[in-house]
Design a protein around this motif. Structure first.
Motif, short mmCIF file in Angstrom:
data_model
loop_
_atom_site.label_atom_id
_atom_site.label_comp_id
_atom_site.label_asym_id
_atom_site.label_seq_id
_atom_site.Cartn_x
_atom_site.Cartn_y
_atom_site.Cartn_z
N SER A 47 89.19 80.76 -8.06
CA SER A 47 88.72 79.92 -6.66
C SER A 47 89.88 79.69 -5.97
CB SER A 47 87.57 78.79 -7.11
OG SER A 47 88.55 77.78 -7.59
N TYR A 51 89.95 80.68 -2.15
CA TYR A 51 89.90 79.20 -1.14
C TYR A 51 90.90 79.28 -0.14
CZ TYR A 51 85.82 77.22 -3.29
OH TYR A 51 84.30 77.11 -4.02
N ALA A 67 91.42 71.57 2.70
CA ALA A 67 91.17 72.84 1.88
C ALA A 67 92.16 72.75 0.60
CB ALA A 67 91.29 73.99 2.81
N LEU A 120 84.25 79.43 3.79
CA LEU A 120 84.83 78.42 3.13
C LEU A 120 83.93 77.47 2.73
CD1 LEU A 120 87.37 77.42 0.84
CD2 LEU A 120 88.03 76.02 3.20
N ASN A 124 81.93 76.09 -0.77
CA ASN A 124 82.07 74.61 -1.06
C ASN A 124 80.81 74.02 -1.44
OD1 ASN A 124 85.03 73.63 0.93
ND2 ASN A 124 85.08 74.44 -1.38
#
Ligand SMILES: [Fe+2]
Ligand SMILES: [Fe+2]
Length: 314
Positions: A47, A51, A67, A120, A124
């Motif tokens: 991940s 990301y 982020a 993104l 999430n």
């Protein structure tokens, strides 16, 4: 495998026994926990580059920093899983640096390119919600004490990640126009992607050692329902179309498309029109891995090679 010892351990666990060290494990328990922790560690690890790719599109410095804070959490979560595996005699060096990229065990969803800030925040909202659902169940039910304690921190942080996603989805809906359209496009491919992540439906699932050893408490379909119970109302409240709804007669969420079905990874598009396919075909797609598999694995390894070179020079 010593069947008697396996049965005795399962019985002890049924009565509430918590294991505190690998010395107490039977071969069956050890194997099942290794699989579970490898999937967990790999998912957290991969991940991070996924990301990171999307974080390049952050709308400002401060949003990029939030982020990056999430990425840092994910790397710490990966470390927790690999550290527990090390206690069980599995080499972290091997797990991180010696496996072929296709041998990683993260879900197919994390082999996909996340190409924008919108993707993104939906990741999430959806993927971190899936992680929260899966790990929340492990946290509540696991018979392995060290994992239960480690998951306290992970649970809190995953909750933060999914709130980040949901809050941003709300902001983007309010913006309207192109932002809202991009959001809907992300939901269109990422909703079915997360549904598939939970794996085989219960009526096809072979007997699960993870349930017998109480490494988890909920079945695949129960976890899928728990995820939809949070995600479908979220989408409805935002006026986003998700391909599922609550069915009053069946008292559960039902999908509005053939499941499982084909996916065109290059177009980020589910081929609902081609109808239901077999799980064997899904497993083949998963095994072949998705478009970003090698690049993501390589990107978490890059510094390792140059560090080695540096150390050899010194
Ligand atoms: Fe995580
Ligand atoms: Fe997360």
């Amino acid at each position: 495998m010593n069947q008697l010892a396996e049965q005795q351990l399962k019985e002890k666990i049924r009565q509430g026994h918590i294991l505190e060290s690998p010395d107490e494990m039977t071969e069956g328990y050890r194997k099942a926990l290794i699989v579970q922790l490898t999937v967990q560690g790999d998912t957290e690890l991969i991940s991070a580059p996924a990301y990171w790719m999307a974080a390049q599109d952050a709308p400002s410095t401060n949003t990029q920093v939030s982020a990056v804070a999430i990425i840092q959490d994910e790397l710490a979560h990966a470390n927790i899983a690999y550290r527990l595996l090390e206690d069980m005699g599995v080499s972290r060096e091997y797990l991180l640096y010696e496996r072929a990229p296709h041998e990683f065990k993260h879900p197919y969803g994390f082999d996909q390119p996340l190409e924008s800030w919108v993707e993104l925040v939906v990741a999430n909202g959806f993927f971190d919600r899936a992680g929260f659902t899966l790990l929340g169940d492990v946290f509540k039910n696991t018979s392995y004490g060290p994992l239960k304690r480690a998951l306290v921190k992970v649970d809190i942080e995953e909750n933060f990640h999914l709130r980040h996603g949901e809050n941003w989805m709300k902001r983007l809906v309010k913006l309207g126009g192109e932002a809202r359209e991009k959001l809907q496009r992300a939901v269109d491919w990422m909703f079915p992607m997360t549904i598939e992540w939970f794996g085989l439906p219960d009526d096809l699932k072979r007997h699960s050692g993870q349930l017998d050893y109480k490494l988890k408490g909920m079945t695949n379909d129960e976890l899928r329902q728990a995820w939809m119970a949070a995600t479908v109302p979220l989408c409805e409240s935002l006026g986003l179309k998700a391909p599922a709804h609550w069915d009053e007669a069946q008292q559960k969420y039902v999908l509005e498309y053939p499941f499982p079905c084909r996916y065109d990874a290059a177009a980020k598009h589910w081929l609902f029109d081609e109808g239901e396919i077999s799980w064997d075909e899904v497993f083949q797609r998963w095994k072949a891995r998705g478009p970003m598999n090698e690049r993501y694995v390589e990107s978490v390894r890059r510094s390792h090679g140059s560090m080695r070179k540096l150390l050899q020079v010194a």
